[in-house]
Design a protein around this motif. Structure first.
Motif, PDB file in Angstrom:
ATOM      1  N   ASP A   1      -1.951   7.080  10.911  1.00  0.00           N
ATOM      2  CA  ASP A   1      -1.153   6.276   9.880  1.00  0.00           C
ATOM      3  C   ASP A   1      -0.811   6.292   8.602  1.00  0.00           C
ATOM      4  O   ASP A   1      -2.123   5.983   7.899  1.00  0.00           O
ATOM      5  N   VAL A   2       0.298   6.776   7.746  1.00  0.00           N
ATOM      6  CA  VAL A   2      -0.110   5.830   6.349  1.00  0.00           C
ATOM      7  C   VAL A   2      -0.324   4.767   6.454  1.00  0.00           C
ATOM      8  O   VAL A   2      -1.607   4.257   5.381  1.00  0.00           O
TER       9      VAL A   2
ATOM     10  N   ILE B   1      -2.346  10.720  -2.131  1.00  0.00           N
ATOM     11  CA  ILE B   1      -2.765  10.994  -0.587  1.00  0.00           C
ATOM     12  C   ILE B   1      -3.460  12.160  -1.055  1.00  0.00           C
ATOM     13  O   ILE B   1      -2.576  13.364  -0.950  1.00  0.00           O
ATOM     14  N   ARG B   2      -4.843  11.974  -1.039  1.00  0.00           N
ATOM     15  CA  ARG B   2      -5.127  14.329  -0.676  1.00  0.00           C
ATOM     16  C   ARG B   2      -6.691  13.665   0.244  1.00  0.00           C
ATOM     17  O   ARG B   2      -7.008  12.111   0.974  1.00  0.00           O
ATOM     18  N   ALA B   3      -7.213  14.986   0.693  1.00  0.00           N
ATOM     19  CA  ALA B   3      -8.168  14.795   1.356  1.00  0.00           C
ATOM     20  C   ALA B   3      -9.510  15.810   1.209  1.00  0.00           C
ATOM     21  O   ALA B   3      -8.947  17.140   0.505  1.00  0.00           O
ATOM     22  N   TYR B   4     -10.311  15.446   1.246  1.00  0.00           N
ATOM     23  CA  TYR B   4     -11.972  15.818   1.133  1.00  0.00           C
ATOM     24  C   TYR B   4     -12.433  16.060   2.263  1.00  0.00           C
ATOM     25  O   TYR B   4     -13.083  15.837   3.477  1.00  0.00           O
TER      26      TYR B   4
ATOM     27  N   VAL C   1       1.719  13.761   4.116  1.00  0.00           N
ATOM     28  CA  VAL C   1       2.594  12.914   4.548  1.00  0.00           C
ATOM     29  C   VAL C   1       3.946  13.724   5.471  1.00  0.00           C
ATOM     30  O   VAL C   1       5.041  13.975   4.799  1.00  0.00           O
ATOM     31  N   GLN C   2       3.944  13.521   6.529  1.00  0.00           N
ATOM     32  CA  GLN C   2       4.972  13.378   7.795  1.00  0.00           C
ATOM     33  C   GLN C   2       5.806  11.889   8.371  1.00  0.00           C
ATOM     34  O   GLN C   2       4.763  12.032   9.457  1.00  0.00           O
ATOM     35  N   GLY C   3       6.584  11.736   8.012  1.00  0.00           N
ATOM     36  CA  GLY C   3       6.716  11.144   8.522  1.00  0.00           C
ATOM     37  C   GLY C   3       6.298   9.287   8.392  1.00  0.00           C
ATOM     38  O   GLY C   3       6.220   8.991   6.829  1.00  0.00           O
ATOM     39  N   THR C   4       5.306   8.966   8.906  1.00  0.00           N
ATOM     40  CA  THR C   4       4.612   7.868   8.990  1.00  0.00           C
ATOM     41  C   THR C   4       2.827   7.887   8.951  1.00  0.00           C
ATOM     42  O   THR C   4       1.634   7.236   9.426  1.00  0.00           O
TER      43      THR C   4
END
Ligand code: FES
Length: 116
Positions: free
Chosen positions: A8-9, A40-43, A102-105
């Motif tokens: 969740d965000v 928001i990013r991801a590695y 981000v998709q929805g929450t």
């Protein structure tokens, strides 16, 4: 395009980082979602120096002041914004970026990403 829910965000602290694992067995994808200035990013959780996971203790990814992502093994520092190593034994190299949105929450991984 497939999407895999990561978290969740609301679980992701501002200017912070949260680990995730996708897949099972000996070689799941281990990553980290980061948030900085609302982005928001991801590695991949894999240091470009010697290939160790970044966090130690598990889940601890940042310097005490929260300014940098840090690899606990030999102290490399990385920018949240693009994963570039700005100090340490892998200066100039980058963490591997993962496609997230981000998709929805929820924060989702946008495609099946190969581990490494
Ligand atoms: S493995 Fe990350 S700094 Fe050495």
């Amino acid at each position: 395009m497939s999407a895999t829910r990561l978290m969740d965000v609301a679980e992701l602290p501002e200017d912070g980082a949260m680990p995730f694992t996708v897949g099972e067995g000996d070689w799941p994808l281990r990553g980290v979602v980061v948030r900085r200035a609302g982005e928001i990013r991801a590695y991949v959780n894999h240091c470009p120096h010697a290939g160790h996971r970044l966090d130690f203790p598990p889940g601890k990814f940042t310097t005490p002041d929260g300014a940098w992502l840090r690899c606990a093994s030999h102290g490399a520092l990385f920018r949240f914004e693009d994963g570039e190593c700005v100090a340490g034994p892998c200066a100039g190299r980058y963490l591997k970026t993962l496609p997230v949105a981000v998709q929805g929450t929820a924060v989702v991984l946008l495609e099946e990403a190969a581990p490494l």
